[in-house]
Design a protein around this motif. Structure first.
Motif, PDB file in Angstrom:
ATOM      1  N   SER A  35       0.830  -1.199   0.000  1.00  0.00           N
ATOM      2  CA  SER A  35       0.000   0.000   0.000  1.00  0.00           C
ATOM      3  C   SER A  35       0.867   1.252   0.000  1.00  0.00           C
ATOM      4  O   SER A  35       1.797   1.377   0.787  1.00  0.00           O
ATOM      5  CB  SER A  35      -0.895   0.006   1.239  1.00  0.00           C
ATOM      6  N   GLY A  36       0.588   2.186  -0.908  1.00  0.00           N
ATOM      7  CA  GLY A  36       1.428   3.367  -1.055  1.00  0.00           C
ATOM      8  C   GLY A  36       2.507   3.166  -2.090  1.00  0.00           C
ATOM      9  O   GLY A  36       3.317   4.052  -2.315  1.00  0.00           O
ATOM     10  N   PHE A  37       2.531   1.965  -2.714  1.00  0.00           N
ATOM     11  CA  PHE A  37       3.463   1.643  -3.803  1.00  0.00           C
ATOM     12  C   PHE A  37       4.915   1.647  -3.346  1.00  0.00           C
ATOM     13  O   PHE A  37       5.819   1.922  -4.114  1.00  0.00           O
ATOM     14  CB  PHE A  37       3.276   2.605  -4.991  1.00  0.00           C
ATOM     15  N   LYS A  38       5.150   1.374  -2.090  1.00  0.00           N
ATOM     16  CA  LYS A  38       6.520   1.338  -1.584  1.00  0.00           C
ATOM     17  C   LYS A  38       7.061  -0.082  -1.686  1.00  0.00           C
ATOM     18  O   LYS A  38       6.542  -1.000  -1.086  1.00  0.00           O
ATOM     19  CB  LYS A  38       6.559   1.803  -0.133  1.00  0.00           C
ATOM     20  N   ARG A  61       2.147   7.243   4.836  1.00  0.00           N
ATOM     21  CA  ARG A  61       2.880   6.421   3.877  1.00  0.00           C
ATOM     22  C   ARG A  61       4.239   7.039   3.600  1.00  0.00           C
ATOM     23  O   ARG A  61       4.409   8.255   3.574  1.00  0.00           O
ATOM     24  CB  ARG A  61       2.106   6.345   2.557  1.00  0.00           C
ATOM     25  N   ILE A  62       5.183   6.220   3.406  1.00  0.00           N
ATOM     26  CA  ILE A  62       6.539   6.730   3.178  1.00  0.00           C
ATOM     27  C   ILE A  62       6.722   6.977   1.685  1.00  0.00           C
ATOM     28  O   ILE A  62       6.630   6.069   0.875  1.00  0.00           O
ATOM     29  CB  ILE A  62       7.580   5.734   3.696  1.00  0.00           C
ATOM     30  N   ASN A  63       6.956   8.198   1.353  1.00  0.00           N
ATOM     31  CA  ASN A  63       7.171   8.537  -0.046  1.00  0.00           C
ATOM     32  C   ASN A  63       8.562   9.060  -0.314  1.00  0.00           C
ATOM     33  O   ASN A  63       8.960   9.254  -1.442  1.00  0.00           O
ATOM     34  CB  ASN A  63       6.151   9.569  -0.519  1.00  0.00           C
ATOM     35  N   GLY A  64       9.301   9.327   0.747  1.00  0.00           N
ATOM     36  CA  GLY A  64      10.675   9.790   0.522  1.00  0.00           C
ATOM     37  C   GLY A  64      11.602   8.603   0.402  1.00  0.00           C
ATOM     38  O   GLY A  64      11.353   7.543   0.977  1.00  0.00           O
ATOM     39  N   ILE A  65      12.665   8.724  -0.357  1.00  0.00           N
ATOM     40  CA  ILE A  65      13.586   7.606  -0.499  1.00  0.00           C
ATOM     41  C   ILE A  65      14.468   7.540   0.745  1.00  0.00           C
ATOM     42  O   ILE A  65      14.417   8.413   1.597  1.00  0.00           O
ATOM     43  CB  ILE A  65      14.443   7.718  -1.771  1.00  0.00           C
ATOM     44  N   LEU A 108      -3.231   5.945  -4.634  1.00  0.00           N
ATOM     45  CA  LEU A 108      -2.506   7.184  -4.900  1.00  0.00           C
ATOM     46  C   LEU A 108      -1.001   6.969  -4.766  1.00  0.00           C
ATOM     47  O   LEU A 108      -0.534   6.501  -3.737  1.00  0.00           O
ATOM     48  CB  LEU A 108      -2.976   8.232  -3.886  1.00  0.00           C
ATOM     49  N   VAL A 109      -0.241   7.348  -5.803  1.00  0.00           N
ATOM     50  CA  VAL A 109       1.218   7.217  -5.720  1.00  0.00           C
ATOM     51  C   VAL A 109       1.864   8.551  -5.355  1.00  0.00           C
ATOM     52  O   VAL A 109       3.033   8.608  -5.004  1.00  0.00           O
ATOM     53  CB  VAL A 109       1.801   6.667  -7.043  1.00  0.00           C
ATOM     54  N   ARG A 125       8.408  16.782  -6.693  1.00  0.00           N
ATOM     55  CA  ARG A 125       8.526  15.347  -6.918  1.00  0.00           C
ATOM     56  C   ARG A 125       9.445  15.082  -8.117  1.00  0.00           C
ATOM     57  O   ARG A 125       9.192  15.567  -9.223  1.00  0.00           O
ATOM     58  CB  ARG A 125       7.133  14.780  -7.183  1.00  0.00           C
ATOM     59  N   ARG A 133      10.009   2.883 -11.554  1.00  0.00           N
ATOM     60  CA  ARG A 133      10.249   4.294 -11.279  1.00  0.00           C
ATOM     61  C   ARG A 133      10.257   4.460  -9.764  1.00  0.00           C
ATOM     62  O   ARG A 133       9.481   3.806  -9.070  1.00  0.00           O
ATOM     63  CB  ARG A 133       9.098   5.103 -11.892  1.00  0.00           C
ATOM     64  N   ASP A 180      12.723  -1.797  -1.395  1.00  0.00           N
ATOM     65  CA  ASP A 180      11.749  -1.063  -0.578  1.00  0.00           C
ATOM     66  C   ASP A 180      11.689   0.400  -0.999  1.00  0.00           C
ATOM     67  O   ASP A 180      11.487   1.288  -0.197  1.00  0.00           O
ATOM     68  CB  ASP A 180      12.085  -1.173   0.907  1.00  0.00           C
ATOM     69  N   LEU A 181      11.882   0.636  -2.282  1.00  0.00           N
ATOM     70  CA  LEU A 181      11.971   2.022  -2.750  1.00  0.00           C
ATOM     71  C   LEU A 181      10.589   2.646  -2.930  1.00  0.00           C
ATOM     72  O   LEU A 181       9.653   1.990  -3.401  1.00  0.00           O
ATOM     73  CB  LEU A 181      12.735   2.065  -4.075  1.00  0.00           C
ATOM     74  N   PRO A 182      10.469   3.897  -2.542  1.00  0.00           N
ATOM     75  CA  PRO A 182       9.169   4.567  -2.655  1.00  0.00           C
ATOM     76  C   PRO A 182       8.727   4.720  -4.112  1.00  0.00           C
ATOM     77  O   PRO A 182       9.523   5.096  -4.972  1.00  0.00           O
ATOM     78  CB  PRO A 182       9.401   5.930  -2.001  1.00  0.00           C
ATOM     79  N   GLY A 183       7.500   4.400  -4.346  1.00  0.00           N
ATOM     80  CA  GLY A 183       6.919   4.562  -5.683  1.00  0.00           C
ATOM     81  C   GLY A 183       7.253   3.439  -6.626  1.00  0.00           C
ATOM     82  O   GLY A 183       6.761   3.409  -7.755  1.00  0.00           O
ATOM     83  N   TYR A 234       4.473   1.434  -8.600  1.00  0.00           N
ATOM     84  CA  TYR A 234       3.546   2.059  -9.536  1.00  0.00           C
ATOM     85  C   TYR A 234       3.927   1.708 -10.984  1.00  0.00           C
ATOM     86  O   TYR A 234       4.909   2.213 -11.503  1.00  0.00           O
ATOM     87  CB  TYR A 234       3.529   3.567  -9.335  1.00  0.00           C
ATOM     88  N   GLU A 235       3.177   0.815 -11.574  1.00  0.00           N
ATOM     89  CA  GLU A 235       3.324   0.397 -12.970  1.00  0.00           C
ATOM     90  C   GLU A 235       4.762  -0.007 -13.326  1.00  0.00           C
ATOM     91  O   GLU A 235       5.350   0.515 -14.287  1.00  0.00           O
ATOM     92  CB  GLU A 235       2.821   1.489 -13.916  1.00  0.00           C
ATOM     93  N   SER A 278      -6.127   5.181  -1.469  1.00  0.00           N
ATOM     94  CA  SER A 278      -5.544   3.847  -1.611  1.00  0.00           C
ATOM     95  C   SER A 278      -4.732   3.682  -2.896  1.00  0.00           C
ATOM     96  O   SER A 278      -3.630   3.134  -2.851  1.00  0.00           O
ATOM     97  CB  SER A 278      -6.657   2.798  -1.523  1.00  0.00           C
ATOM     98  N   ASP A 301      10.477   7.559  -6.543  1.00  0.00           N
ATOM     99  CA  ASP A 301      10.258   9.000  -6.372  1.00  0.00           C
ATOM    100  C   ASP A 301      11.104   9.580  -5.256  1.00  0.00           C
ATOM    101  O   ASP A 301      11.388   8.930  -4.248  1.00  0.00           O
ATOM    102  CB  ASP A 301       8.774   9.263  -6.070  1.00  0.00           C
ATOM    103  N   ASN A 302      11.458  10.824  -5.427  1.00  0.00           N
ATOM    104  CA  ASN A 302      12.252  11.567  -4.469  1.00  0.00           C
ATOM    105  C   ASN A 302      11.647  12.971  -4.408  1.00  0.00           C
ATOM    106  O   ASN A 302      11.057  13.441  -5.375  1.00  0.00           O
ATOM    107  CB  ASN A 302      13.702  11.608  -4.961  1.00  0.00           C
ATOM    108  N   TYR A 303      11.780  13.636  -3.268  1.00  0.00           N
ATOM    109  CA  TYR A 303      11.182  14.967  -3.116  1.00  0.00           C
ATOM    110  C   TYR A 303      12.251  15.953  -2.715  1.00  0.00           C
ATOM    111  O   TYR A 303      12.940  15.772  -1.700  1.00  0.00           O
ATOM    112  CB  TYR A 303      10.057  14.931  -2.080  1.00  0.00           C
ATOM    113  N   ASP A 318       2.695  16.981  -7.814  1.00  0.00           N
ATOM    114  CA  ASP A 318       3.530  17.008  -6.615  1.00  0.00           C
ATOM    115  C   ASP A 318       2.687  16.748  -5.382  1.00  0.00           C
ATOM    116  O   ASP A 318       3.193  16.225  -4.385  1.00  0.00           O
ATOM    117  CB  ASP A 318       4.221  18.373  -6.481  1.00  0.00           C
TER     118      ASP A 318
END
Lengths: 312, 844
Positions: A56-59, B133-137, B188-189, A105, A96, A76-79, A82-83, B186, A98-100, B104
């Protein structure tokens, strides 16, 4: 729908039936029960021996081995979930991540070798990068900002000439961008709308896409509508291009209330409901390469596949 | 966003202030929640409000603000109602729009709803609370964007909307699922948040959410969040908003703040100087205004509206971004009377109730009081609640009398406006209120207690079932048909004899079965609705009682049926040397009485005993001694029961039996005292084996052969309810042999019931239905009817009930007596034992 179109659809449905087109579901197998971790976005490898999915969250990415019936997390990379794509030899995964930076993004495109889990980056920190599409010869093509880029994963080199030749499409801010022979075309087949879930048919002669709130369509590359599938969310071409698998999901504006998986003949002649369960909300289906299985997730984190039998 | 929409919703204010912010290169996906005017597009019908419309309006305002700061904005929805393809995309589609445009940040705009009495700001993000959710690398903090934006935005929206409080949470935690819940999060990336800016079912907020400028201020709050987070800069300008309300007139819906309880003023004109900016308000009951993009400084703000005196305030727009100035305007129309109790022409107004006049605005209390008169003239007393509500009472209002109350035109409001008595908009005329008082008693008779009590067990097979009322019943309208005795579960009707008595100013009705009851069986006596008091007030509720019989049968042997022979066999009370503390006049006497006798026994006479207690004495005893004759020859043993029917007067006189168990002074034993706290007949029984003995001159032990000695009465000085006189009747003095039924066949014993609100019947109904409830013990019961909007329709009852089964009827009318429309209604019972709700359907 006017009477003439309705009549044609009915005739088509009858013909489909009469010609014996059908999909039968044989059994359903649960890959991950979603009790302690909530998984999403499953797909088969090209050789059909693995199922790739994310959390969940595509991580991160997980691989389920169909033969050993074991699951392994490969990153375990974020994003990453996703596809993602497999290379055609099923030995590598393109994804792919992602980094912020200052909350902006940026995406990087990576290729990971399944055997040793080594990751190499094809492109780093790109704004507005699409997931990659994999071609026949270990070559991938993807959107990189306003450009279309190509890369060969075995030779590890960018192929700009190849990218220029490739017919490729993606969504850019509510419209379809179709690049043919290096020429970028903006296409809005249904006028001003939000276009989503775009894909080209395996033979690259047709476009499949959904208009948010307006249904799913199959058109030619000029945008002329050939089939109106109606409500058919997250649609996916079958490898032979004859079928579309999709979900019909319902919500109450807050949460998902129901969803089932359907398949439709890509000529619009037949629609088959593949799931009809009370307990599960089945979503985001994907074909196996041999078209003998369809893998899907449930809202809440379960991954499962169904064995199917197609009668053409 | 569509060009057409941008043109349609373009703002007129200057954009130069925004040049300080630079969000160029950022892309935001904005999701106006809900849509389609469907069942999940939350509609507040009273305001023709749809959540989707205010969500979209906020999103379009936000689109303009962000676009002018250089950002790229993608909306997931552009249309409302039935317009356009995307008037209601699914949640999975909205997330797909955000994912595929490469935003973004994704933000979904909503308003909230619950019970009409909440109004706080809620911010949600995907995941558990505190752990989005963790979105940062690796090496980057756990998605700082979602937490940072949620924390910032909840503060901004809370400030802009002035809600009661704020909360931030992850959706997995907030909805208690522990797993993905919000369908738009749910798939959402990209980082996502969802705001519930305020509660659209809180009626003052519903009306504010009809106002485009109110949406705009919330859009400013969201835009400011993005500016502060993404660009680390704040807007150099400020917003000034407020609400203009009537200074005195209240709203007729729920409000959770004092300010919201006042009626907003429609179609206001707000003028801001210097600069001469003008804001024109809408007619949607919110009184809202907004000036945005203001330089910090001090302004003159003028509020005007038709029908009101203008008001001017000096407002400093200072350090805060969101500044507010509310106004309460004073109406320039004359004061009038908003409501009165009773209403004009009311008949049967209780003469002891206050007449209540509510004025539209604060009055000059002294002059207004002086302007009140009533015809026919009676002395009046006045009490003001605040300066708008006047209560008028009189100790001299007659019953069944027509009155006219007048407030003449000399009654001014606090500003000196003369009363507009006929409410035609022009001051200077009288208010008159004609009504007719009701009769002396306007309350239906009420059952205050009953015997056996609800769910009593071990009741004898020959019971006197007694129903005690709080007042006298009209015997002309009283028939045996109102009183039923049924067994359960068979439901057979048991033949009974019904007897009614007046005792003092109350009625008691006895129901005596004409057959011996079945042991160990449930019986349900009923008193049907329809009984009337002497003033014609009708009891509307049905009373259902319940008891279980015991297992003892009796063999009865008469000692004295008390039909005759008193002179020969019984001494007068004062003949006994034991009698003491009684008055020697006629208040203490024994007599044969043929008007009050136990109707279920033999003969038509009883013994009347009267006592007048001497308050100067320190000891009180009346001994009615059986000196001889046949009754004296009846012997019995301690294994027997000694019984007599006693017709009580609720005088709290003490009563007991005395028996002889030997000769001489010490051969006298007594039963325990029984306090006569009942009216009508009651079987007083002394179980000489299982009950104790009382204290008198014997040794406290029942020895050998027993004979009846006397009835004894006494005064209890410790009982504050004890009367100084009493008059009781005695009948059917007897001994009883007891046999226990060993075999219990067809036992129907059940456990005591708990409080229950029963389903109404009939249902669906038209025009009336019955709502019943069962109480295991005494409780106050309030039953209210609500419509599907949660608005109270009426209160059916609000009084204390003792244990038992009760029912009330609803005739489908509201408090004003008007027929309500067909549909689903809820009825709620609030008791000391809990609250229960059921629904019912009125059909036409």
């Amino acid at each position: 729908m006017n009477k003439r179109v309705l009549t044609l659809v009915l005739i088509g449905l009858l013909l489909g039936s009469a010609l014996g087109q059908q999909i039968d579901v044989l059994k359903t197998v649960v890959v991950a029960d979603g009790q302690s971790q909530y998984f999403t976005s499953p797909q088969f490898s090209p050789d059909g021996t693995k199922i790739l999915f994310s959390e969940s969250g595509f991580k991160g990415l997980w691989l389920y081995d169909m033969n050993r019936k074991t699951t392994t997390q490969i990153n375990d990379l974020p994003g990453a979930g996703y596809e993602p794509s497999f290379t055609k030899d099923s030995k590598q995964v393109i994804f792919r991540t992602d980094n912020y930076i200052k909350y902006k993004r940026y995406s990087s495109l990576a290729v990971q070798t399944i055997a040793d889990k080594q990751i190499e980056y094809i492109a780093k920190d790109v704004r507005f990068m699409s997931p990659a599409s994999v071609l026949e010869d270990q070559t991938i093509v993807y959107r990189k900002g306003d450009e279309v880029a190509a890369y060969n994963t075995s030779r590890k080199e960018a192929l700009q000439a190849k990218a220029a030749q490739e017919t490729y499409g993606f969504i850019e801010d509510e419209k379809i961008i179709l690049v043919v022979d290096g020429v970028r075309n903006e296409i809005k087949p249904m006028g001003d709308n939000n276009y989503i879930w775009f894909s080209l048919s395996p033979d690259k002669t047709k476009m499949l896409f959904t208009v948010a709130g307006g249904g799913t369509f199959i058109t030619d590359l000029a945008g002329n509508v050939q089939v109106r599938l109606g409500k058919a969310n997250a649609p996916k071409w079958s490898p032979d291009g004859k079928w579309i698998v999709y979900m019909v999901d319902e919500d109450d504006g807050h949460t998902m209330t129901a969803s089932d998986i359907w398949a439709a003949a890509s000529d619009g002649a037949l629609k088959v409901r593949l799931t009809e369960t009370a307990a599960d909300i089945e979503m985001y289906p994907a074909w196996s390469p041999a078209m003998d299985r369809i893998v899907f997730e449930t809202f809440g984190g379960k991954i499962a596949y169904m064995n199917i039998e197609i009668t053409d | 966003m569509k060009t057409t929409s941008r043109i349609l919703f373009a703002f007129t204010f200057a954009w130069s202030f925004l040049t300080a912010q630079d969000l160029s290169g950022y892309k935001f996906c904005i999701d106006p929640g809900h849509g389609g005017h469907e069942s999940d597009d939350r509609n507040m019908a009273y305001a023709n409000y749809w959540e989707s419309e205010s969500n979209l309006s906020k999103a379009i305002h936000l689109d303009s603000l962000l676009t002018h700061m250089g950002a790229t904005v993608v909306l997931t929805r552009h249309y409302n109602g039935d317009d356009g393809n995307d008037n209601d995309p699914g949640l999975s589609q909205r997330a797909a729009v955000a994912n595929q445009c490469g935003a973004d940040h994704f933000h979904s705009i909503h308003s909230n709803g619950y019970n009409g009495e909440w109004n706080y700001t809620l911010m949600l993000y995907p995941g558990p609370t505190g752990d989005p959710r963790i979105n940062g690398i690796s090496g980057y903090p756990s998605c700082p964007i979602e937490l940072t934006i949620a924390t910032q935005m909840v503060n901004q929206i809370y400030s802009a909307n002035r809600t009661s409080s704020k909360q931030t949470a992850g959706d997995w935690t907030f909805y208690g699922t522990g797993r993905p819940y919000l369908g738009v999060f749910s798939p959402l990336v990209v980082p996502g948040t969802l705001s519930e800016g305020s509660f659209h079912d809180y009626q003052p907020e519903t009306w504010r959410l009809k106002n485009s400028s109110y949406h705009k201020n919330e859009a400013w709050a969201i835009a400011r969040t993005f500016a502060l987070v993404f660009d680390s800069t704040d807007f150099p300008t400020r917003n000034l908003a407020g609400i203009v309300r009537d200074a005195y007139e209240k709203v007729d819906y729920t409000s959770i703040t004092t300010d919201d309880s006042y009626q907003p003023v429609n179609q206001i004109t707000m003028t801001l100087n210097p600069g001469g900016k003008v804001f024109t308000g809408d007619a949607l009951n919110n009184g809202y205004f907004l000036f945005d993009s203001l330089e910090a400084g001090t302004y003159e703000l003028i509020a005007t509206a038709n029908g009101y005196y203008p008001d001017t305030a000096s407002v400093t727009v200072g350090s805060s971004f969101f500044n507010f100035k509310d106004f309460k305007l004073i109406s320039n129309v004359p004061p009038y009377i908003v409501s009165s109790v009773p209403t004009a022409g009311f008949v049967d107004f209780p003469a002891w109730n206050p007449i209540v006049i509510t004025f539209s605005r604060p009055m000059d209390t002294t002059l207004t009081k002086a302007a009140v008169s009533i015809s026919p003239n009676v002395p009046l007393k006045f009490k003001w609640t605040g300066t708008t509500k006047l209560s008028i009472t009189s100790d001299s209002l007659g019953f069944l009398t027509a009155y006219t109350l007048t407030v003449n035109n000399s009654a001014p409001d606090a500003l000196g406006h003369a009363l507009d008595g006929n409410h035609d908009g022009v001051g200077g005329d009288d208010f008159t209120l004609s009504f007719t008082t009701g009769q002396e008693d306007m309350t239906a008779p009420k059952i205050v207690s009953n015997y056996p009590i609800y769910n009593a067990t071990g009741i004898d097979l020959y019971p006197i079932i007694s129903v005690y009322f709080d007042e006298k019943l009209d015997t002309a309208a009283l028939t045996d048909d109102y009183f039923l005795l049924l067994n359960y579960p068979a439901g057979d009707t048991i033949l009974t004899t019904v007897q009614h008595y007046y005792v003092g100013d109350r009625s008691v009705v006895h129901i005596v079965p004409q057959q011996v009851l079945t042991p160990n069986t449930i019986y349900k006596p009923q008193v049907l609705a329809g009984l009337k008091d002497l003033f014609g007030n009708t009891m509307l509720s049905k009373k259902l009682m319940r008891f279980v019989t015991g297992t003892q049968t009796w063999t009865v042997t008469a000692i004295d049926n008390l039909e005759a022979g008193f002179t020969d066999n019984w001494w007068t009370p004062t003949s006994s040397g034991s009698t003491t503390g009684v008055l020697g006049d006629i208040s203490t006497a024994r007599a044969l009485n043929d008007s009050v006798y136990f109707f279920g026994g033999t003969g038509h006479a009883s013994m009347q005993l009267k006592a007048g207690w001497d308050m100067s004495s320190s000891a009180w005893l009346l001994r009615e001694y059986l000196s001889g004759g046949t009754p004296r020859n009846v012997t019995f043993a301690a294994a027997n029961l000694l019984q007599a029917y006693v017709f009580g007067d609720d005088s709290h006189t003490l009563f007991r039996f005395a028996v002889d168990d030997g000769s001489g002074f010490s051969g006298h034993e007594v039963s325990p005292w029984t306090t006569i706290d009942w009216i009508g007949w009651k079987l007083v029984s002394w179980d000489m084996t299982n009950d104790t003995t009382g204290t008198w001159i014997g040794d406290g032990t029942l020895n050998g052969t027993l004979r009846f000695d006397s009835f004894q009465l006494s005064y209890n000085p410790d009982d504050t309810s004890a009367a100084k006189t009493c008059a009781i009747y005695l009948d059917e003095l007897r001994r009883v042999s007891v046999q226990t039924v060993s075999a219990i066949s067809g036992s129907t014993l059940v456990t005591a019931e708990s409080f229950k609100l029963h389903q109404n019947y009939p249902n669906p109904f038209n025009p009336t239905t019955t709502i019943a409830f069962t109480l295991p013990r005494e409780s106050n019961v309030r039953i209210e009817i609500f419509n599907v909007l949660g608005e109270k329709v009426c209160t059916l009852t609000n009084e204390r009930y003792n244990s038992g089964y009760w029912s009330v009827n609803w005739d489908g009318t509201n408090e004003a007596g008007l027929q309500v429309p067909s549909g689903v209604y809820f009825y709620r019972s609030i008791t000391d034992l809990g609250v229960q709700v059921r629904n019912m359907m009125l059909v036409k």
